[in-house]
Design a protein around this motif. Structure first.
Motif, PDB file in Angstrom:
ATOM      1  N   LYS A 106      39.992  42.446  31.938  1.00  0.00           N
ATOM      2  CA  LYS A 106      38.768  42.337  31.162  1.00  0.00           C
ATOM      3  C   LYS A 106      38.143  43.728  31.048  1.00  0.00           C
ATOM      4  CE  LYS A 106      34.781  39.240  31.536  1.00  0.00           C
ATOM      5  NZ  LYS A 106      34.134  38.378  32.534  1.00  0.00           N
ATOM      6  N   VAL A 107      37.618  44.040  29.880  1.00  0.00           N
ATOM      7  CA  VAL A 107      36.949  45.327  29.690  1.00  0.00           C
ATOM      8  C   VAL A 107      35.488  45.141  30.062  1.00  0.00           C
ATOM      9  CG1 VAL A 107      36.333  47.126  28.043  1.00  0.00           C
ATOM     10  CG2 VAL A 107      38.547  46.005  27.864  1.00  0.00           C
ATOM     11  N   LYS A 153      35.491  50.187  31.321  1.00  0.00           N
ATOM     12  CA  LYS A 153      36.431  50.181  32.435  1.00  0.00           C
ATOM     13  C   LYS A 153      37.193  48.857  32.406  1.00  0.00           C
ATOM     14  CE  LYS A 153      36.543  50.564  37.435  1.00  0.00           C
ATOM     15  NZ  LYS A 153      35.783  50.539  38.665  1.00  0.00           N
ATOM     16  N   VAL A 154      38.520  48.895  32.598  1.00  0.00           N
ATOM     17  CA  VAL A 154      39.323  47.679  32.633  1.00  0.00           C
ATOM     18  C   VAL A 154      39.393  47.198  34.077  1.00  0.00           C
ATOM     19  CG1 VAL A 154      41.592  46.677  32.174  1.00  0.00           C
ATOM     20  CG2 VAL A 154      40.684  48.411  30.648  1.00  0.00           C
ATOM     21  N   VAL A 155      38.983  45.946  34.304  1.00  0.00           N
ATOM     22  CA  VAL A 155      39.019  45.370  35.652  1.00  0.00           C
ATOM     23  C   VAL A 155      39.941  44.155  35.659  1.00  0.00           C
ATOM     24  CG1 VAL A 155      36.748  46.169  36.372  1.00  0.00           C
ATOM     25  CG2 VAL A 155      36.947  43.989  35.206  1.00  0.00           C
ATOM     26  N   ARG A 156      40.518  43.870  36.820  1.00  0.00           N
ATOM     27  CA  ARG A 156      41.365  42.680  36.967  1.00  0.00           C
ATOM     28  C   ARG A 156      40.488  41.504  37.381  1.00  0.00           C
ATOM     29  NH1 ARG A 156      46.063  43.591  40.977  1.00  0.00           N
ATOM     30  NH2 ARG A 156      44.375  44.208  42.328  1.00  0.00           N
ATOM     31  N   ILE A 157      40.796  40.329  36.850  1.00  0.00           N
ATOM     32  CA  ILE A 157      40.049  39.125  37.225  1.00  0.00           C
ATOM     33  C   ILE A 157      41.030  38.017  37.601  1.00  0.00           C
ATOM     34  CG2 ILE A 157      37.985  39.604  35.843  1.00  0.00           C
ATOM     35  CD1 ILE A 157      39.142  37.526  33.809  1.00  0.00           C
ATOM     36  N   ALA A 158      40.613  37.156  38.531  1.00  0.00           N
ATOM     37  CA  ALA A 158      41.410  35.993  38.920  1.00  0.00           C
ATOM     38  C   ALA A 158      41.173  34.907  37.879  1.00  0.00           C
ATOM     39  CB  ALA A 158      41.006  35.513  40.304  1.00  0.00           C
ATOM     40  N   LYS A 159      42.247  34.337  37.326  1.00  0.00           N
ATOM     41  CA  LYS A 159      42.123  33.349  36.258  1.00  0.00           C
ATOM     42  C   LYS A 159      41.453  32.055  36.727  1.00  0.00           C
ATOM     43  CE  LYS A 159      44.521  35.053  32.620  1.00  0.00           C
ATOM     44  NZ  LYS A 159      44.286  34.884  31.218  1.00  0.00           N
ATOM     45  N   LYS A 160      41.704  31.633  37.981  1.00  0.00           N
ATOM     46  CA  LYS A 160      41.158  30.352  38.456  1.00  0.00           C
ATOM     47  C   LYS A 160      39.649  30.409  38.677  1.00  0.00           C
ATOM     48  CE  LYS A 160      44.927  27.707  40.348  1.00  0.00           C
ATOM     49  NZ  LYS A 160      45.609  27.197  41.507  1.00  0.00           N
ATOM     50  N   GLY A 180      37.670  33.296  38.044  1.00  0.00           N
ATOM     51  CA  GLY A 180      36.986  34.240  37.171  1.00  0.00           C
ATOM     52  C   GLY A 180      36.385  35.406  37.932  1.00  0.00           C
ATOM     53  N   GLU A 181      36.677  35.485  39.232  1.00  0.00           N
ATOM     54  CA  GLU A 181      36.120  36.540  40.077  1.00  0.00           C
ATOM     55  C   GLU A 181      36.847  37.863  39.853  1.00  0.00           C
ATOM     56  OE1 GLU A 181      35.425  37.076  44.809  1.00  0.00           O
ATOM     57  OE2 GLU A 181      34.913  35.151  43.894  1.00  0.00           O
ATOM     58  N   GLU A 182      36.094  38.940  39.956  1.00  0.00           N
ATOM     59  CA  GLU A 182      36.648  40.276  39.766  1.00  0.00           C
ATOM     60  C   GLU A 182      37.444  40.695  40.998  1.00  0.00           C
ATOM     61  OE1 GLU A 182      34.719  44.626  39.291  1.00  0.00           O
ATOM     62  OE2 GLU A 182      33.849  43.092  37.996  1.00  0.00           O
ATOM     63  N   ILE A 183      38.586  41.352  40.766  1.00  0.00           N
ATOM     64  CA  ILE A 183      39.448  41.848  41.844  1.00  0.00           C
ATOM     65  C   ILE A 183      39.256  43.338  41.939  1.00  0.00           C
ATOM     66  CG2 ILE A 183      41.832  42.022  42.650  1.00  0.00           C
ATOM     67  CD1 ILE A 183      42.394  39.634  40.694  1.00  0.00           C
ATOM     68  N   ASP A 184      39.233  43.892  43.142  1.00  0.00           N
ATOM     69  CA  ASP A 184      39.067  45.323  43.450  1.00  0.00           C
ATOM     70  C   ASP A 184      37.644  45.624  43.809  1.00  0.00           C
ATOM     71  OD1 ASP A 184      41.424  46.500  40.973  1.00  0.00           O
ATOM     72  OD2 ASP A 184      41.764  45.745  42.958  1.00  0.00           O
TER      73      ASP A 184
END
Length: 116
Positions: A94-95, A103-110, A112-116
């Motif tokens: 997600k941007v 900034k591009v961040v990773r999110i958990a699909k289940k 919706g929480e941000e990773i990192d």
């Protein structure tokens, strides 16, 4: 002969991620990713896919013998563990705008929480 295949998809699992094995001999095992081998589409996970390796005596191991160590496992056999629920999930991107910068961040699909 002996050429490595290059993949066109992005590897979403990174070093330090907590993952679970979804298929293979180590199915159900969980561990931390120690290394990602991008060219081979494989990862080395702590405590998963343990193999016995015969080693010659050297400075680190003066007697030699049989050493147990982690072998690489294919990325497709791993699933990221959701930081919220602890269940396997897919990873999305997600941007996000931070201080006016994108900034591009990773999110958990289940969750919706941000990773990192």
């Amino acid at each position: 002969m002996g050429q490595t295949k290059t993949s066109t998809h992005k590897i979403k699992i990174r070093t330090g991620d907590l993952v679970t094995v979804i298929s293979g001999n180590s199915k159900g095992a969980q561990g931390k990713v120690l290394q990602v081998l991008v060219a081979e589409n494989r990862a080395i996970v702590e405590g998963v896919n343990i193999v016995k390796k015969h080693t010659k005596p050297n400075a680190a191991n003066p007697n030699g013998g049989i050493v147990e160590k982690e072998a690489a496992i294919h990325i497709s056999n791993l699933a990221f563990l959701d930081p919220k629920s602890g269940k396997p999930t897919r990873i999305g991107r997600k941007v996000k705008e931070v201080d006016g910068k994108k900034k591009v961040v990773r999110i958990a699909k289940k969750s919706g929480e941000e990773i990192d």
